[in-house]
Design a protein around this motif. Sequence first.
Motif, PDB file in Angstrom:
ATOM      1  N   ALA A 153      10.110   2.176  -6.509  1.00  0.00           N
ATOM      2  CA  ALA A 153       9.383   1.426  -5.483  1.00  0.00           C
ATOM      3  C   ALA A 153       7.875   1.503  -5.718  1.00  0.00           C
ATOM      4  N   LEU A 154       7.402   2.678  -6.168  1.00  0.00           N
ATOM      5  CA  LEU A 154       5.960   2.825  -6.441  1.00  0.00           C
ATOM      6  C   LEU A 154       5.523   1.872  -7.552  1.00  0.00           C
ATOM      7  N   GLU A 155       6.353   1.743  -8.591  1.00  0.00           N
ATOM      8  CA  GLU A 155       6.005   0.820  -9.680  1.00  0.00           C
ATOM      9  C   GLU A 155       5.916  -0.611  -9.166  1.00  0.00           C
ATOM     10  N   LYS A 156       6.864  -0.957  -8.315  1.00  0.00           N
ATOM     11  CA  LYS A 156       6.885  -2.294  -7.707  1.00  0.00           C
ATOM     12  C   LYS A 156       5.639  -2.496  -6.821  1.00  0.00           C
ATOM     13  N   LEU A 157       5.355  -1.477  -6.016  1.00  0.00           N
ATOM     14  CA  LEU A 157       4.220  -1.567  -5.093  1.00  0.00           C
ATOM     15  C   LEU A 157       2.896  -1.711  -5.841  1.00  0.00           C
ATOM     16  N   LYS A 158       2.756  -1.018  -6.984  1.00  0.00           N
ATOM     17  CA  LYS A 158       1.508  -1.123  -7.752  1.00  0.00           C
ATOM     18  C   LYS A 158       1.267  -2.560  -8.202  1.00  0.00           C
ATOM     19  N   LYS A 159       2.335  -3.216  -8.642  1.00  0.00           N
ATOM     20  CA  LYS A 159       2.190  -4.619  -9.080  1.00  0.00           C
ATOM     21  C   LYS A 159       1.794  -5.525  -7.904  1.00  0.00           C
ATOM     22  N   VAL A 160       2.352  -5.236  -6.749  1.00  0.00           N
ATOM     23  CA  VAL A 160       1.995  -6.019  -5.561  1.00  0.00           C
ATOM     24  C   VAL A 160       0.534  -5.769  -5.198  1.00  0.00           C
TER      25      VAL A 160
END
Lengths: 220, 220
Positions: free
Chosen positions: A139-146
């Motif tokens: 989720a953190l990886e996803k959130l960074k892209k967002v």
Amino acid sequence: MAPVKVFGPAMSTNVARVLVCLEEVGADYDVVSMDFQAKEHKSPEHLARNPFGQIPAFQDGDVVLFESRAICKYVLRKYKSAEADLLREGDLKDAAVVDVWTEVEAHTYHPAISPIVYECFINPTFRGIPTNEKVVEEALEKLKKVLDVYEARLADREYLAGDFFSFADVNHFPYTFAFMATPHASLFDSYPNVKAWWERLMARPSMSKLGANIAAAIKA
Amino acid sequence: MAPVKVFGPAMSTNVARVLVCLEEVGADYDVVSMDFQAKEHKSPEHLARNPFGQIPAFQDGDVVLFESRAICKYVLRKYKSAEADLLREGDLKDAAVVDVWTEVEAHTYHPAISPIVYECFINPTFRGIPTNEKVVEEALEKLKKVLDVYEARLADREYLAGDFFSFADVNHFPYTFAFMATPHASLFDSYPNVKAWWERLMARPSMSKLGANIAAAIKA
């Protein structure tokens, strides 16, 4: 005029979404707590309000609603004023940009940030469930892209929809506030525009009041 | 007036959501196909339309939008008429009920039906990925519970928001249409009110036209 009613614990993220809108427009409201242990949210009375047996539900006289984002829009339309016009529905283009970033919250930001909130805060604090670090990492990886996209978006405007505060911003309050209670809060330090935007939101009386109430409820 | 532009393959579910709204209001539009193999959706031109590099995107002169549900609302507001008023924003209560069931689609119906569409239709047909039956089974159980609520909701009204057709209904078109191409389509037979509602929708010129176009594109 009788105050409108919001059903559900005030500290729940989706209830907080509604309360922050009520505070923004200065509406008079009561929060009706529900006893989850006694399954009050699955009672016939509550199922008549929300057939899915979830919170929040909302009542304004004979208008009974559920789905937090739909309730918010009703509140923002009903109590709209020159000072509090958070949907901008009088302007076709402004309304569309508010809608775009409101939908981004629902379909892109929320799916990235909410697993971190559940795994690092809600599950260990209230449910006795340990954090699943693999879920958090993904989720953190996803959130960074967002957040990369948000950082660029907020480089030359104060708020998501433009230079005006709107429902698109408000809509980010509940999960971002809860995220700040996780060990990953410092992630926002790497995104100075996003961080400044968040501080701008938290400086509003609506969000600082609700934030303080939620923090007090968690301690209790 | 130049036609508005919709970027993305017409057969994509989220693009179809926009097209069905354009058809409903009788707007003049062009679909601009994008070459996914050539990663055109990640090109600077497209990222300027949608910073997340997804489809659909939309252009009407200097108004450039993304997020299918936000685009739909823009279209429904811009081309609103006495015959086509699918958001009912002139009436506080009607608009709220339309919003509630539009949000139910996004947060309850879609999460239940979309895994079945991906696993049984999109993955095997277009991506060469075999169906994960465990995911399908879980999603079917979820969908049945959702359809129980819809069945009761549609027992004494023709459409989700009431006795008027609205965006809440339209919004269900893309994934329900794709679901009907899966081996689980007959599930709807157990829900006569839902089935009658779906047939009512598919009898509309907008949905029967788009349905035929999508079916033809899949065969090609």
